[in-house]
Design an enzyme around this catalytic site. Structure first.
Site, short mmCIF file in Angstrom:
data_model
loop_
_atom_site.label_atom_id
_atom_site.label_comp_id
_atom_site.label_asym_id
_atom_site.label_seq_id
_atom_site.Cartn_x
_atom_site.Cartn_y
_atom_site.Cartn_z
NE ARG A 86 146.88 32.08 -0.99
CZ ARG A 86 146.49 32.50 -2.20
NH1 ARG A 86 145.68 33.54 -2.32
NH2 ARG A 86 146.91 31.90 -3.29
CE1 TYR A 139 152.21 39.04 23.95
CE2 TYR A 139 151.80 39.49 21.63
CZ TYR A 139 152.28 38.66 22.62
OH TYR A 139 152.83 37.45 22.29
CG ASP A 212 144.66 43.38 21.25
OD1 ASP A 212 143.79 42.58 21.67
OD2 ASP A 212 145.83 43.05 21.01
CE LYS A 237 147.14 34.61 24.09
NZ LYS A 237 147.52 35.47 23.02
C1 LIG Z 1 146.65 41.45 23.87
C2 LIG Z 1 147.27 40.56 22.84
N1 LIG Z 1 147.20 40.90 21.54
C3 LIG Z 1 147.75 40.14 20.57
C4 LIG Z 1 148.44 38.98 20.88
C5 LIG Z 1 149.08 38.18 19.78
O1 LIG Z 1 148.31 37.05 19.50
P1 LIG Z 1 148.92 35.65 19.00
O2 LIG Z 1 149.81 35.13 20.08
O3 LIG Z 1 147.69 34.83 18.76
O4 LIG Z 1 149.68 35.94 17.74
C6 LIG Z 1 148.54 38.58 22.21
C7 LIG Z 1 149.26 37.35 22.57
O5 LIG Z 1 149.50 37.08 23.74
C8 LIG Z 1 147.94 39.40 23.22
O6 LIG Z 1 148.02 39.08 24.51
#
Ligand SMILES: Cc1ncc(COP(=O)(O)O)c(C=O)c1O
Length: 417
Positions: A86, A139, A212, A237
């Protein structure tokens, strides 16, 4: 040489324990020579940074260290900084070193998901009573995290449009706002925020700018170089790139913040497992070539959609008429693989287009080699229905993959009827 670990702990308030947390060394410590990988081009760093061939076997690719614990050299004598997975695992350390090199941060941290990374960042930087400014088209999962989890913990939020610097400034509560949270381009409306300008606004107020960078990836956009303090990724992604792993990451610019995040990563424990870390690391090696092809194909798709009578509006930052085009041109290498469009005929037609597509797979997520199509209102963004963040019901979102461009265009032609 397997990744070597060292690094001080952050001593949080009331936290007496001192622990050593793993962190990659990017310099050959036997000499004073800087590692040439550190100053190499993006593609070279993507392939080499964070790991050197294993000393015992010469393995060019980091092993998946499927171990929870490590034999120690004596009581309190950690083997290269590893004691328990961890706290640190060598496969994860290799990924973290690679991500730090690609985003230009002092240190990176890999998590079990993008949302796990986000939550750990909030716990590392905010306390109950603090406030965060969010994009008004964040998101959906990020919005839900703040609205239903962080709020219950006592962290408040206000939403503001990322493209409007004055409204973001107005949403800041001096002394109380700790984070200005930016997605650019946003999901799914592809609005563009000016990272440099928003960093100045956040810093004026004593807040950190969080970007992000999931949609752009470090290949297309480098937020830390533009003044951001933290980069967030859903590595699920483009970083992973093959739709076979869920993961998240934080990359930070400042050593003090890195120590705080390191402490919370270990204390909360939402870490990436070694196999997941290995998959993301493998994906990152081809990020540059994949992104170029995603962009080529997205441009072909945009060209087709803009001339189709059944399409009301195409949303893509690469279009001259996109309101964020000038800013995107300044801060992005190209405009990415995400395309959104609104159809004529309302929600019913948008749903039909999603269901008729065949090469574009109907599915959530994005950034993989295969093209995906989805209806944000009913799928990824269902959690913001009925709020100010609700997305138009005639909106379709594409994650344009790296298949043959002609096949993608033909598929959309068929789906649009
Ligand atoms: C722009 C963006 N940020 C954060 C996330 C969250 O990521 P995760 O699905 O890996 O938890 C997503 C998920 O689609 C996203 O599109």
């Amino acid at each position: 040489m397997a990744p070597v670990c060292r690094g001080p702990a952050w001593e949080g308030p009331g936290e007496p324990e001192r622990r050593q947390y793993a962190r990659p060394v990017t310099q050959d410590e036997s000499t004073d020579r800087p590692d040439p990988i550190e100053t190499a081009g993006f593609e070279t760093r993507a392939i080499h940074a964070g790991y050197e061939p294993d000393a015992a076997t010469g393995a060019v690719i980091p092993p998946i260290y499927a171990t929870s614990t490590y034999r120690q050299d004596g009581v309190g004598g950690l083997r290269g900084g590893y004691e328990y997975s961890r706290s640190a695992n060598p496969t994860r350390t290799a990924l973290e070193g690679n991500l730090a090199a690609l985003e230009g941060g002092v240190r990176a941290f890999a998590f079990a998901s993008g949302l796990a990374a986000e939550d750990t960042l909030v716990r590392s930087t905010c306390a109950p009573g603090d406030h965060v400014v969010l994009p008004d088209d964040a998101y959906g999962g990020t919005y839900r995290l703040f609205a239903q989890v962080e709020q219950a913990w006592g962290v408040e939020h206000t939403s503001a449009p990322v493209a409007d610097v004055d409204r973001v400034r107005a949403a800041i509560r001096p002394g109380q706002t700790k984070l200005v949270w930016l997605e650019t381009p946003t999901n799914p409306l592809l609005n563009v925020g000016d990272i440099e300008a928003l960093a100045a606004v956040a810093h004026e107020a004593g807040a950190l700018l969080v970007v992000d960078n999931t949609f752009a990836s470090p290949y297309l956009q480098q937020p830390l170089a533009l003044g951001a303090d933290v980069v967030v990724h859903s590595t699920t992604k483009y970083a992973g790139g093959h739709s076979d792993v869920v993961g998240g990451a934080l990359v930070v610019r400042d050593a003090e913040l890195a120590d705080r995040v390191a402490f919370h990563q270990n204390a909360i424990g939402a870490v990436a497992g070694p196999f997941d870390a290995w998959l993301v690391l493998r994906g990152l090696k081809t990020l540059a070539v994949r992104m170029e092809r995603h962009c080529d194909n997205a441009e072909r798709v945009v060209e087709f959609l803009t001339s189709h009578a059944g399409v009301e509006q195409v949303i893509y930052p690469g279009l001259a008429e996109h309101p964020g085009h000038a800013v995107a041109s300044r801060q992005m290498r190209r405009y990415g693989g995400m395309v959104s469009f609104r159809v004529t005929g309302g929600e019913e037609r948008a749903l039909a287009v999603c269901e008729r597509a065949r090469v574009f797979t109907l599915g959530e997520s994005l950034g993989g080699v295969e093209s995906l199509i989805e209806h944000p209102g009913r799928m990824t963004h269902a959690s913001v229905a009925g709020t100010d963040l609700e997305v138009p019901s005639d909106l379709v979102r594409l994650s344009v993959g790296i298949e043959t461009a002609d096949d993608l265009v033909a598929d959309l032609d068929r789906a649009l009827g």
